[in-house]
Design a protein around this motif. Structure first.
Motif, PDB file in Angstrom:
ATOM      1  N   THR A 143      38.747 -31.354 110.198  1.00 27.20           N
ATOM      2  CA  THR A 143      37.636 -30.694 110.307  1.00 27.20           C
ATOM      3  C   THR A 143      36.977 -30.179 111.200  1.00 27.20           C
ATOM      4  O   THR A 143      36.765 -31.064 111.655  1.00 27.20           O
ATOM      5  CB  THR A 143      37.440 -29.256 109.376  1.00 27.20           C
ATOM      6  OG1 THR A 143      37.190 -28.059 108.704  1.00 27.20           O
ATOM      7  CG2 THR A 143      36.370 -30.876 108.703  1.00 27.20           C
ATOM      8  N   VAL A 144      36.858 -29.266 111.452  1.00 22.71           N
ATOM      9  CA  VAL A 144      35.652 -28.678 113.410  1.00 22.71           C
ATOM     10  C   VAL A 144      34.366 -28.324 111.954  1.00 22.71           C
ATOM     11  O   VAL A 144      33.173 -28.866 113.294  1.00 22.71           O
ATOM     12  CB  VAL A 144      36.022 -27.801 114.261  1.00 22.71           C
ATOM     13  CG1 VAL A 144      37.381 -28.329 114.946  1.00 22.71           C
ATOM     14  CG2 VAL A 144      35.961 -26.986 113.919  1.00 22.71           C
ATOM     15  N   GLU A 145      34.568 -28.016 111.030  1.00 23.74           N
ATOM     16  CA  GLU A 145      33.463 -28.122 110.107  1.00 23.74           C
ATOM     17  C   GLU A 145      32.966 -29.492 109.689  1.00 23.74           C
ATOM     18  O   GLU A 145      33.122 -30.538 109.597  1.00 23.74           O
ATOM     19  CB  GLU A 145      33.708 -27.192 108.962  1.00 23.74           C
ATOM     20  CG  GLU A 145      35.092 -26.348 108.601  1.00 23.74           C
ATOM     21  CD  GLU A 145      34.170 -25.253 109.089  1.00 23.74           C
ATOM     22  OE1 GLU A 145      32.747 -24.967 109.506  1.00 23.74           O
ATOM     23  OE2 GLU A 145      34.768 -24.248 109.565  1.00 23.74           O
ATOM     24  N   ASN A 146      31.028 -28.800 110.046  1.00 23.63           N
ATOM     25  CA  ASN A 146      30.415 -30.231 109.601  1.00 23.63           C
ATOM     26  C   ASN A 146      29.575 -29.711 109.192  1.00 23.63           C
ATOM     27  O   ASN A 146      28.398 -30.206 108.419  1.00 23.63           O
ATOM     28  CB  ASN A 146      29.730 -30.628 111.587  1.00 23.63           C
ATOM     29  CG  ASN A 146      29.021 -29.680 111.821  1.00 23.63           C
ATOM     30  OD1 ASN A 146      28.568 -28.565 111.044  1.00 23.63           O
ATOM     31  ND2 ASN A 146      28.102 -30.047 112.764  1.00 23.63           N
ATOM     32  N   ASP A 147      30.102 -28.520 108.340  1.00 19.98           N
ATOM     33  CA  ASP A 147      28.672 -28.507 106.806  1.00 19.98           C
ATOM     34  C   ASP A 147      29.524 -29.272 105.276  1.00 19.98           C
ATOM     35  O   ASP A 147      30.065 -29.152 105.832  1.00 19.98           O
ATOM     36  CB  ASP A 147      29.672 -26.594 106.910  1.00 19.98           C
ATOM     37  CG  ASP A 147      28.895 -26.205 105.512  1.00 19.98           C
ATOM     38  OD1 ASP A 147      28.185 -26.675 104.992  1.00 19.98           O
ATOM     39  OD2 ASP A 147      29.260 -25.387 105.862  1.00 19.98           O
ATOM     40  N   ILE A 148      28.520 -29.469 105.521  1.00 23.68           N
ATOM     41  CA  ILE A 148      28.611 -30.854 103.759  1.00 23.68           C
ATOM     42  C   ILE A 148      28.920 -29.776 102.651  1.00 23.68           C
ATOM     43  O   ILE A 148      29.794 -30.375 102.124  1.00 23.68           O
ATOM     44  CB  ILE A 148      27.704 -31.160 104.342  1.00 23.68           C
ATOM     45  CG1 ILE A 148      27.909 -32.706 103.399  1.00 23.68           C
ATOM     46  CG2 ILE A 148      26.341 -30.440 103.322  1.00 23.68           C
ATOM     47  CD1 ILE A 148      28.207 -33.807 103.528  1.00 23.68           C
ATOM     48  N   ILE A 207      33.080 -29.595 103.787  1.00 23.89           N
ATOM     49  CA  ILE A 207      32.753 -31.535 103.235  1.00 23.89           C
ATOM     50  C   ILE A 207      33.979 -31.409 101.414  1.00 23.89           C
ATOM     51  O   ILE A 207      34.452 -31.619 101.059  1.00 23.89           O
ATOM     52  CB  ILE A 207      32.567 -31.961 103.630  1.00 23.89           C
ATOM     53  CG1 ILE A 207      32.999 -32.291 105.509  1.00 23.89           C
ATOM     54  CG2 ILE A 207      32.998 -33.365 103.455  1.00 23.89           C
ATOM     55  CD1 ILE A 207      32.330 -33.099 106.062  1.00 23.89           C
ATOM     56  N   TYR A 255      38.203 -37.294 104.125  1.00 26.06           N
ATOM     57  CA  TYR A 255      37.799 -36.278 105.467  1.00 26.06           C
ATOM     58  C   TYR A 255      37.414 -36.704 106.733  1.00 26.06           C
ATOM     59  O   TYR A 255      37.450 -38.139 106.986  1.00 26.06           O
ATOM     60  CB  TYR A 255      37.474 -34.974 104.997  1.00 26.06           C
ATOM     61  CG  TYR A 255      35.601 -35.629 104.903  1.00 26.06           C
ATOM     62  CD1 TYR A 255      34.485 -35.875 106.249  1.00 26.06           C
ATOM     63  CD2 TYR A 255      34.895 -36.457 104.286  1.00 26.06           C
ATOM     64  CE1 TYR A 255      33.373 -36.309 106.449  1.00 26.06           C
ATOM     65  CE2 TYR A 255      33.845 -37.340 104.245  1.00 26.06           C
ATOM     66  CZ  TYR A 255      32.357 -36.979 105.192  1.00 26.06           C
ATOM     67  OH  TYR A 255      31.693 -37.401 105.192  1.00 26.06           O
ATOM     68  N   MET A 288      36.365 -35.788 110.930  1.00 29.16           N
ATOM     69  CA  MET A 288      35.868 -34.568 111.872  1.00 29.16           C
ATOM     70  C   MET A 288      36.905 -34.528 113.714  1.00 29.16           C
ATOM     71  O   MET A 288      37.771 -36.031 113.836  1.00 29.16           O
ATOM     72  CB  MET A 288      34.693 -34.648 112.671  1.00 29.16           C
ATOM     73  CG  MET A 288      33.076 -34.949 111.647  1.00 29.16           C
ATOM     74  SD  MET A 288      33.543 -33.332 110.084  1.00 29.16           S
ATOM     75  CE  MET A 288      32.890 -32.392 111.200  1.00 29.16           C
TER      76      MET A 288
END
Length: 122
Positions: free
Chosen positions: A82-87, A90, A101, A103
Motif C-alpha cells: 500500500t501507499v497508505e502510511n497510516d498505522i 496497516i 505489509y 509500502m
C-alpha cells in the motif's frame, strides 16, 4: 513450485512484481481487483498473495476479509502492499488477516525479503 497471485489495479506494479517473484521461482498469476482475485482463489488457492489496498470493484481489505472467511482462505501468506502510511490502516489489514505489509514504491530487495521470510516459515 510455489504460486503467488499478484492483485493490483496497476499493470506496471503487476509487471514489476511478476518479474521479481518469477526470479524467486514462483508461478505467478495476476488479478486487477479483489473480485477477480477472489474468483481465481476459488478456482485454485495460491501459496502467497501480494495484495494492493486501493482497487476498484473490491478493495484489498474487502478481498482479504472475504478470503480469510472462505474455506482454505486461511492458508495463503498475504503481503499487503500500500501507499497508505497510516498505522491505523496497516493495523486494520493485519487484524483482517494480512501476514505482513510493505509500502509502495517497493524494490526487489524489499519484495524478496517479504517473500523469503514466508519461504523460511513454510
Amino acid at each position: 513450485m510455489k504460486s503467488c497471485l499478484i492483485v493490483d489495479d496497476s499493470s506496471v506494479v503487476r509487471k514489476v512484481a511478476r518479474r521479481i517473484l518469477e526470479d524467486m521461482d514462483y508461478i505467478v498469476d495476476e488479478a486487477e481487483d479483489g473480485q477477480d482475485a477472489f474468483d481465481k482463489c476459488r478456482q485454485e488457492m495460491p501459496d502467497a498473495i501480494l495484495l494492493d489496498w486501493n482497487m476498484p470493484i473490491m478493495s484489498g481489505l474487502e478481498f482479504l476479509k472475504l478470503l480469510r472467511a472462505y474455506l482454505g482462505g486461511d492458508k495463503p501468506h498475504i503481503v499487503f502492499c500500500t501507499v497508505e502510511n497510516d498505522i491505523g490502516a496497516i493495523a486494520m489489514a493485519l487484524k483482517a488477516g494480512a501476514s505482513d505489509y510493505m509500502m509502495k514504491p517497493f524494490d526487489r530487495i524489499i519484495l524478496e525479503a517479504k517473500f523469503e521470510m514466508r519461504d523460511r516459515a513454510a
